[in-house]
Design an enzyme around this catalytic site. Structure first.
Site, PDB file in Angstrom:
ATOM      1  N   GLY A   1       0.569  -0.971  -0.252  1.00 37.48           N
ATOM      2  CA  GLY A   1      -0.034   0.078  -0.540  1.00 37.48           C
ATOM      3  C   GLY A   1       0.374   1.075  -0.283  1.00 37.48           C
ATOM      4  O   GLY A   1       0.668   1.797   0.444  1.00 37.48           O
TER       5      GLY A   1
ATOM      6  N   ARG B   1      26.440  -9.051  36.116  1.00 40.39           N
ATOM      7  CA  ARG B   1      27.472  -8.278  36.853  1.00 40.39           C
ATOM      8  C   ARG B   1      27.177  -7.923  38.694  1.00 40.39           C
ATOM      9  O   ARG B   1      25.724  -7.511  39.229  1.00 40.39           O
ATOM     10  CB  ARG B   1      26.600  -6.996  35.785  1.00 40.39           C
ATOM     11  CG  ARG B   1      26.648  -6.882  34.398  1.00 40.39           C
ATOM     12  CD  ARG B   1      25.971  -5.276  34.682  1.00 40.39           C
ATOM     13  NE  ARG B   1      26.258  -4.999  32.942  1.00 40.39           N
ATOM     14  CZ  ARG B   1      26.017  -5.137  31.886  1.00 40.39           C
ATOM     15  NH1 ARG B   1      24.575  -5.665  31.894  1.00 40.39           N
ATOM     16  NH2 ARG B   1      25.967  -4.310  30.878  1.00 40.39           N
TER      17      ARG B   1
ATOM     18  N   GLU C   1      37.682  -3.605  27.350  1.00 46.37           N
ATOM     19  CA  GLU C   1      36.597  -2.879  27.027  1.00 46.37           C
ATOM     20  C   GLU C   1      37.689  -1.407  26.546  1.00 46.37           C
ATOM     21  O   GLU C   1      37.244  -0.510  26.097  1.00 46.37           O
ATOM     22  CB  GLU C   1      36.425  -2.811  28.212  1.00 46.37           C
ATOM     23  CG  GLU C   1      35.243  -3.588  28.945  1.00 46.37           C
ATOM     24  CD  GLU C   1      35.041  -3.049  30.205  1.00 46.37           C
ATOM     25  OE1 GLU C   1      33.643  -3.205  30.556  1.00 46.37           O
ATOM     26  OE2 GLU C   1      35.149  -3.984  31.501  1.00 46.37           O
TER      27      GLU C   1
ATOM     28  N   SER D   1      36.418 -11.209  26.908  1.00 46.89           N
ATOM     29  CA  SER D   1      35.116 -11.230  27.099  1.00 46.89           C
ATOM     30  C   SER D   1      34.944  -9.123  26.768  1.00 46.89           C
ATOM     31  O   SER D   1      35.550  -8.663  27.462  1.00 46.89           O
ATOM     32  CB  SER D   1      34.301 -11.356  27.868  1.00 46.89           C
ATOM     33  OG  SER D   1      32.455 -11.307  27.562  1.00 46.89           O
TER      34      SER D   1
ATOM     35  N   GLY E   1      33.517  -6.560  26.057  1.00 45.68           N
ATOM     36  CA  GLY E   1      32.490  -5.243  27.056  1.00 45.68           C
ATOM     37  C   GLY E   1      32.184  -4.285  25.263  1.00 45.68           C
ATOM     38  O   GLY E   1      33.128  -3.269  25.859  1.00 45.68           O
ATOM     39  N   THR E   2      31.743  -4.493  24.819  1.00 43.26           N
ATOM     40  CA  THR E   2      31.890  -3.111  23.689  1.00 43.26           C
ATOM     41  C   THR E   2      30.697  -2.366  24.204  1.00 43.26           C
ATOM     42  O   THR E   2      30.975  -1.144  23.070  1.00 43.26           O
ATOM     43  CB  THR E   2      31.062  -3.789  22.158  1.00 43.26           C
ATOM     44  OG1 THR E   2      29.964  -4.816  23.099  1.00 43.26           O
ATOM     45  CG2 THR E   2      31.757  -5.036  21.420  1.00 43.26           C
ATOM     46  N   ASN E   3      30.692  -2.204  25.291  1.00 41.09           N
ATOM     47  CA  ASN E   3      29.720  -0.773  25.804  1.00 41.09           C
ATOM     48  C   ASN E   3      30.935   0.293  26.301  1.00 41.09           C
ATOM     49  O   ASN E   3      30.799   1.508  25.236  1.00 41.09           O
ATOM     50  CB  ASN E   3      29.044  -1.024  26.584  1.00 41.09           C
ATOM     51  CG  ASN E   3      27.552  -2.295  26.597  1.00 41.09           C
ATOM     52  OD1 ASN E   3      26.988  -2.602  25.767  1.00 41.09           O
ATOM     53  ND2 ASN E   3      27.258  -3.084  27.887  1.00 41.09           N
ATOM     54  N   ASP E   4      31.595  -0.862  26.887  1.00 42.53           N
ATOM     55  CA  ASP E   4      32.556   0.349  27.162  1.00 42.53           C
ATOM     56  C   ASP E   4      33.680   0.406  25.860  1.00 42.53           C
ATOM     57  O   ASP E   4      34.770   1.507  25.738  1.00 42.53           O
ATOM     58  CB  ASP E   4      33.551   0.229  29.045  1.00 42.53           C
ATOM     59  CG  ASP E   4      32.599   0.430  29.733  1.00 42.53           C
ATOM     60  OD1 ASP E   4      32.738   1.806  29.705  1.00 42.53           O
ATOM     61  OD2 ASP E   4      31.841  -0.242  30.121  1.00 42.53           O
TER      62      ASP E   4
ATOM     63  N   TYR F   1      31.808 -17.041  21.658  1.00 41.41           N
ATOM     64  CA  TYR F   1      30.165 -17.220  22.388  1.00 41.41           C
ATOM     65  C   TYR F   1      29.182 -15.803  21.915  1.00 41.41           C
ATOM     66  O   TYR F   1      30.448 -15.026  22.191  1.00 41.41           O
ATOM     67  CB  TYR F   1      29.613 -17.555  23.773  1.00 41.41           C
ATOM     68  CG  TYR F   1      31.198 -16.641  24.651  1.00 41.41           C
ATOM     69  CD1 TYR F   1      29.567 -16.228  25.416  1.00 41.41           C
ATOM     70  CD2 TYR F   1      32.003 -16.851  25.067  1.00 41.41           C
ATOM     71  CE1 TYR F   1      30.695 -14.744  26.012  1.00 41.41           C
ATOM     72  CE2 TYR F   1      32.435 -16.533  25.957  1.00 41.41           C
ATOM     73  CZ  TYR F   1      31.774 -15.450  26.500  1.00 41.41           C
ATOM     74  OH  TYR F   1      32.340 -14.099  27.362  1.00 41.41           O
TER      75      TYR F   1
HETATM   76  C1  PEP Z   1      30.102  -3.305  28.220  1.00 39.80           C
HETATM   77  O1  PEP Z   1      31.139  -2.568  28.841  1.00 39.80           O
HETATM   78  O2  PEP Z   1      29.903  -3.639  27.412  1.00 39.80           O
HETATM   79  C2  PEP Z   1      29.948  -3.863  29.284  1.00 39.80           C
HETATM   80  C3  PEP Z   1      29.529  -5.312  29.578  1.00 39.80           C
HETATM   81  O3  PEP Z   1      29.911  -3.468  31.127  1.00 39.80           O
HETATM   82  P1  PEP Z   1      29.060  -2.204  31.413  1.00 39.80           P
HETATM   83  O4  PEP Z   1      27.514  -2.334  30.648  1.00 39.80           O
HETATM   84  O5  PEP Z   1      28.757  -3.129  32.549  1.00 39.80           O
HETATM   85  O6  PEP Z   1      30.379  -1.615  31.773  1.00 39.80           O
HETATM   86 MG    MG Z   2      31.761  -2.408  30.598  1.00 36.78          MG
END
Ligand code: PEP
Ligand code: MG
Length: 919
Positions: free
Chosen positions: A101, A560, A780, A799, A801-804, A887
Site C-alpha cells: 500500500g 554484573r 573494554e 569477553s 565489553g563493547t559498550n565501553d 559465544y
Molecule cells: C560493556 O562495557 O560492554 C559491558 C558489558 O559492561 P558494562 O555495560 O557493565 O560497563
Molecule cells: Mg563495561
C-alpha cells in the site's frame, strides 16, 4: 535506449525481482508456469531510476510500451481505446521488496467517452461501466493528477444522500453516470484541463505517477522504518495488466488469500472474498468480506479451482503465498502472489511443517525466518482467566495483547507515542497514509474491514496486535469519541485489545508471559545444531538465570555483581564498606557481605548448571552506591531541624512537668540517635566529595578498584570459589569464570590472579577438593585490545565489553551520546547506525579482530566472547561469527533471536562481507 526496459509476462525473468519488482517477477513466473494470469507486461525498475534521474521517460520507452500493448491486444482480442471490445488495464507499482500500500495503483485505465460507450454496449450493463468509469476518474485524479480524494468524495456522498442510498451497491447506473460527470468536472476545475481522452496519454501520465510514488513521503518513510536500503530495492517497476472484473454481476467475485493461516501457521485455506466487487474493496475494508469457506457453498467449482491454485502456488514457490484473485463470469484469474507476511508463531509453525512435508530443507526452514521476528513470541498476552467482560468483539487480525490510550488519528498517535505513552489507534479503517500512527501505537483497532484489510496486513507485518472490523463500535473522529451500545470511549481512555481473540476491553487487563511452543523449541534446536557460536545470557539473578536457561542460554556470559549490591538488605552494608576509614573497618562490612554474595553465586551456579557462569568483579565507581551530594545536604538539614524540634519537645515536657511518656518510636528518638544519623550522613557526604570525579565512567572503576581496595575483590573471589566448593560437594556440576573489568595492562591481571590463587589454595585445602574454574578479562579499553597478546598469558578467556569499548573507540560518552548528537549523526549520514546498538564493524570491529589475533597467538585455545549490548543483534552476531568468537552474551529475551541469528551466521558465512568503505 540500449537497455531493455519493457518485458512481457511471457518473457520477463521471474527470478529477477531487483529488475522487475516482486509483483512483476511473480506475474512473469506465474504466467510461465501456466497459471491463469491476465496478459500484461512490466516496465523495469531501471526505467524508473532513469526517469527519476532525468525527469523524463527514457527515449523510445513509450514506443516499446505500444508494442507490448499491441501484443496484449492480440492475445485478448481487445483494443486499447477501441469502441467495440475495449481493452482496459491496471497500472500497478511493485518494487523488489514488498511495501504494501505504500505506492500507487491505477485501475480501469483506458476508459474515455468512446470506450465507455463500447463497454456499455458490450456488457449490456451500464451500471457496471459507469461504476468502472467513476472509479477510474477518481483514482487517476488522485494518483496521477494529485487531486484530493475529498473533492470527489463530497459529490459521491451527496448523491448517495440525495438518493437515500446507504451502501455503494445501492447506486444505480443513473447515479453513477451523474457521479462520473461530476468527477470529470472536478478534474477540469482542479487541473484547468479536461480529463485526458487519449488512452496513451492516460497511460503515460500514470506510468510517470507510479514512478514518482517511489519518492513519495509514504514510501520514503516506510523504507526508513524497515531499513530498506537501495541494494535491497531501488526504484519501482510498473506492471501493466489487462483488467478483469469481479464486479460484473453475481457470478463474479474478488478475493485475497494466504496459502496457510498467517495468524497460526495452520495448513488450511485462508482468505476472504466479496461477490460482485473489485479487488480494492476487499483490501480497503470498505465492505466486510466473507471467509473463503463460504465460497465452497456459493461457487463450489471455483472453490475447487482456488484450492488447486493455492496448491500449485505453494508447490512452486515453496513458501507461504499471499495471493489475490478475481473471478470474472466463472473464470478464475490469479492477479498477484508474493511471499506471505506472517507473525512469528505462524512463521515458526510453517517452517517446521513445511520441513516435515518435505517442501523445504532445514537450512531453508531456518533462513526464511528473520531472527528479530521471534521477539514477538516473548510478548505478553492477556491472562485467559481474567473475568472482565469484553466491551465488543472484532476479527482477530494480528495476535498479541495491547493496551493503551485510545486515539482516533495517526497524528495524535504519533504525538502521544512520542511522549512515551502507550496508545491504541482506533479508526474506522486505516489507509497507507496512517503508517506513522502504526509505528507509534501498541495496537490497532478498526471498526470496518477484514483480516486482510490494510490495518490487519500492516499490523501483522509489524508484529503489533490488531483487531479489525469491530462493527459494533461507532467511531466519530470529529468529536473524538466512539460509541459501543451505551458505552462511550473518549480519546485518552485506556482500552485493551486482544489480537488473538478479537476481544476489546475497557481499561487495562492483566497480561501473562507466553511460553515457548513445541515448534519453536524444535526450530531452535535445529539452529543450535548448525550454529558454531554459542549463546550466553547477561543476567544477575537466579530467577533471570532460570528464564535464560529456559530460553536456551548455554551459560551466563556476564553477571554484573554490583547489581547484587543494590538490594535493600545489602545496600547499608555496602555503604558502610564505602565510608569505612580503615581497611579493618572495611573488612568488617565485607565479612557481612560475603554470605550474601556466596548465596547469590550458589543459586546462580545451580540455575545454570552445568553451563559456565562468568562473574565479573566489581566495576562501577563507588559513588554510584551513595546518594547524591544534594540529597545528603537536604537530609542533613532535615535531621538538624528535627534535632531542634526534639530539644523543644523536651523543654516543653519539662516546663509542664508532664510525666506522659512519648509513644514509640518517638520515645527512642532522642538527640543522641539523631546525632548518630547526622554523623553518618556527614561521613557519607565527605566520602561523596572525596570520590567526586569529573568523568567517573573514565575514572576510578573496574580493576582500578581492585588495585585500590584489594579486600573488595578478595571478598568477591572468595564468595565465588566458596559457592563453587559448596556446589561441588553437593555434586552440582559448576563452571565458574572470574572476569576482571576495565583492564589496561597484564600487570593488573597478574595482581588479581595472585589473590585468586591464594584464595583457591585455601579453599581447596579446607574442603579437600579441586576447584575447576577459569580466570579471564573483559576487553573494554583500547589498550587492552592492543596488549591482548600479553593479557592472554594470564587470561584464559576474553569477553568484549563493547559498550565501553565503543565509548573508548569513539570517545563518545555512552551516557550522553545517544540523547545528544547521535541522532543527528545518523540523520546526516555521518554514521550509519547507533554504535551502542549495532556493533561498529569498521572501527570497534577492527580492534576486536586485532585482539582475537593477538590473544590466540599467545593462547591458541583462548575462549572469546562478547557481552556488550550489541551481542544480541543479528547483524553483530554475523560479524562475531566471522571473526570466530566462541559465544555471544545477551539479555534473556534476546536469546531465541540470537540462537537463530547464530545459525544464520553459519549458513550465510560465505556471503558475509564487512562492507568496508572509507568513512
Ligand atoms: C560493556 O562495557 O560492554 C559491558 C558489558 O559492561 P558494562 O555495560 O557493565 O560497563
Ligand atoms: Mg563495561
Amino acid at each position: 535506449m540500449t537497455e531493455q526496459y519493457v518485458y512481457s509476462f511471457q518473457n520477463g525473468d521471474g527470478k529477477n525481482k531487483q529488475l522487475l519488482g516482486g509483483k512483476g517477477a511473480n506475474l512473469c513466473e506465474m504466467t510461465q508456469i501456466g497459471l491463469n494470469v491476465p496478459p500484461g507486461f512490466v516496465i523495469t525498475t531501471s526505467a524508473c531510476l532513469d526517469y527519476l534521474d532525468n525527469h523524463q521517460l527514457a527515449d523510445g520507452l513509450l514506443d516499446k510500451v505500444k508494442v507490448q500493448i499491441k501484443e496484449v491486444e492480440q492475445t485478448t482480442g481487445k483494443t486499447f481505446g477501441g469502441g467495440e471490445n475495449p481493452l482496459l488495464i491496471s497500472v500497478r507499482s511493485g518494487s523488489a521488496i514488498s511495501m504494501p500500500g505504500m505506492m500507487d495503483t491505477i485501475l480501469n485505465l483506458g476508459l474515455n467517452r468512446k470506450t465507455l460507450a463500447g463497454l456499455i454496449e458490450q456488457t449490456n450493463d451500464p451500471r457496471f461501466a459507469y461504476d468502472a468509469y467513476r472509479r477510474f476518474i477518481q483514482l487517476f485524479g488522485k494518483v496521477a493528477l494529485d487531486i484530493d480524494d475529498e473533492k470527489f468524495d463530497v459529490h459521491f456522498e451527496a448523491i448517495k444522500k440525495q438518493s437515500g442510498v446507504k451502501a455503494d451497491v445501492g447506486l444505480d447506473a443513473g447515479h453513477l453516470k451523474e457521479i462520473s460527470d461530476l468527477f470529470l468536472q472536478v478534474v477540469h476545475e482542479e487541473t484547468g484541463n479536461p480529463f485526458p481522452e487519449d488512452v496513451f496519454e492516460q497511460l503515460e501520465i500514470s506510468i510517470k505517477a507510479v514512478f514518482n510514488s517511489w519518492t513519495g513521503k509514504r514510501a520514503v518513510d516506510y523504507r526508513r522504518e524497515f531499513h530498506i536500503t537501495p541494494d535491497m530495492a531501488n526504484g519501482t517497476a510498473v506492471n501493466v495488466v489487462t483488467m478483469v472484473f469481479g464486479n460484473m454481476g453475481n457470478d463474479c467475485a474478488t478475493g485475497v488469500g494466504f496459502t496457510r493461516n498467517p495468524g497460526t501457521g495452520i495448513n488450511e485455506m485462508y482468505g476472504e472474498y466479496l461477490v460482485n466487487a473489485q479487488g480494492e474493496d476487499v483490501v480497503a475494508g470498505i465492505r466486510t468480506p466473507k471467509p473463503v469457506h463460504e465460497l465452497k457453498k456459493e461457487m463450489p467449482d471455483l472453490y475447487k479451482q482456488l484450492v488447486d491454485l493455492r496448491n500449485k502456488l505453494e508447490a512452486h514457490y515453496k513458501e507461504v503465498q499471499d495471493y489475490e484473485y478475481t473471478i470474472e463470469k466463472g473464470t478464475l484469474y490469479c492477479l498477484q502472489t508474493r511471499n506471505g507476511k506472517m507473525n512469528a508463531t505462524a512463521m515458526v509453525k510453517t517452517s517446521v511443517d513445511m520441513l516435515n512435508e518435505g517442501l523445504i530443507s532445514k537450512e531453508q526452514a531456518l533462513l526464511r525466518i528473520d531472527p528479530e521476528l521471534l521477539e514477538q513470541l516473548l510478548h505478553p498476552h492477556l491472562d485467559p482467566n481474567n473475568n472482565i467482560p469484553s466491551l465488543a468483539k472484532g476479527l482477530p487480525a494480528s495476535p498479541g495483547a495491547a493496551c493503551g490510550k485510545c486515539v482516533f488519528d495517526a497524528d495524535s498517535a504519533e504525538r502521544l507515542g512520542r511522549t512515551g505513552e502507550d496508545v491504541i489507534l482506533l479508526r474506522e479503517e486505516t489507509k497507507p497514509e496512517d503508517i506513522h500512527g502504526f509505528f507509534a501505537s501498541q495496537g490497532i483497532l478498526t471498526s470496518r474491514g477484514g483480516k486482510t484489510s490494510h490495518a490487519a496486513v500492516v499490523a501483522r507485518g509489524m508484529g503489533k496486535a490488531c483487531v479489525a472490523g469491530a462493527e459494533d463500535i461507532k467511531v466519530d473522529v470529529k468529536s473524538r469519541r466512539a460509541l459501543v451500545s451505551e458505552v462511550l470511549i473518549s480519546e485518552g481512555d485506556i482500552i485493551t485489545i486482544d489480537g488473538s481473540t478479537g476481544e476489546i476491553y475497557l481499561g487495562r487487563i492483566p497480561t501473562i508471559q507466553p511460553s515457548f511452543s513445541e515448534e519453536l523449541k524444535t526450530m531452535l534446536a535445529w539452529a543450535d545444531e548448525i550454529a558454531e557460536i554459542r549463546v550466553h545470557a547477561n543476567v544477575d539473578t537466579p530467577e533471570r538465570a532460570r528464564t535464560a536457561a529456559s530460553y536456551g542460554a548455554k551459560g551466563i556470559g556476564l553477571c554484573r555483581t554490583e547489581r547484587m549490591f543494590n538490594a535493600t538488605d545489602r545496600l547499608p552494608i555496602v555503604i558502610d564498606m564505602i565510608i569505612a576509614d580503615s581497611t579493618e573497618e572495611r573488612q568488617i562490612a565485607l565479612d557481612k557481605l560475603l554470605p550474601f554474595q556466596r548465596d547469590d553465586f550458589q543459586q546462580l551456579f545451580e540455575a545454570m548448571s552445568p553451563h559456565p557462569v562468568t562473574v565479573r568483579l566489581l566495576d562501577p565507581p563507588m559513588h554510584e552506591f551513595l546518594p547524591s551530594e544534594q540529597q545528603l545536604l537536604d537530609e542533613i538539614q532535615a535531621l538538624k531541624q528535627y534535632e531542634t524540634i526534639l530539644l523543644g519537645q523536651k523543654v516543653t515536657l519539662n516546663t509542664l512537668s508532664s510525666n506522659t511518656p512519648l509513644p514509640p518510636p518517638f520515645d527512642q528518638l532522642d538527640e543522641e540517635v539523631v546525632n548518630i544519623a547526622i554523623t553518618k550522613k556527614e561521613l557519607m557526604l565527605k566520602k561523596v566529595r572525596d570520590l567526586f570525579e569529573v568523568n567517573p565512567m573514565l575514572g576510578h572503576r573496574g580493576v582500578r578498584l581492585g588495585m585500590s581496595y584489594p579486600e573488595i575483590y578478595k571478598m568477591q573471589i572468595r564468595s565465588i570459589l566458596e559457592s563453587a566448593a559448596i556446589c561441588i560437594k553437593r555434586q552440582i556440576p559448576v563452571l565458574p569464570e572470574i572476569m576482571v573489568p576495565q583492564v589496561i595492562t597484564a600487570k593488573e591481571l597478574v595482581q588479581v590472579k595472585q589473590y585468586v590463587d591464594e584464595i583457591k589454595h585455601e579453599i581447596e585445602q579446607a574442603n579437600r577438593i579441586e576447584l575447576k574454574f577459569k580466570f579471564g578479562t573483559m576487553i573494554e579499553t583500547v589498550r587492552a585490545s592492543t596488549r591482548a597478546g600479553a593479557l592472554a598469558e594470564t587470561a584464559e578467556f576474553f569477553s568484549f565489553g563493547t559498550n565501553d569499548l565503543t565509548q573508548a573507540t569513539f570517545s563518545f560518552s555512552r551516557e550522553d551520546a545517544e540523547n545528544k548528537f547521535l541522532p543527528l549523526y545518523n540523520e546526516m549520514g555521518l554514521l550509519e547506525d547507533n554504535p551502542f546498538e549495532v556493533l561498529d564493524v569498521k572501527g570497534v570491529g577492527q580492534l576486536m579482530k586485532i585482539t582475537v589475533d593477538l590473544g590466540r597467538k599467545t593462547r591458541p585455545e583462548m575462549k572469546i566472547g562478547i557481552c556488550g549490548e550489541q551481542g544480541g543483534l543479528p547483524l553483530s552476531i554475523r560479524f562475531c561469527h566471522h571473526i570466530k568468537l566462541d559465544y555471544v552474551s545477551c539479555s534473556a529475551p534476546r536469546i531465541p533471536i540470537a540462537r537463530l541469528a547464530a545459525a544464520h551466521a553459519k549458513l550465510l558465512e560465505n556471503e558475509y562481507s564487512e562492507h568496508q568503505d572509507d568513512r
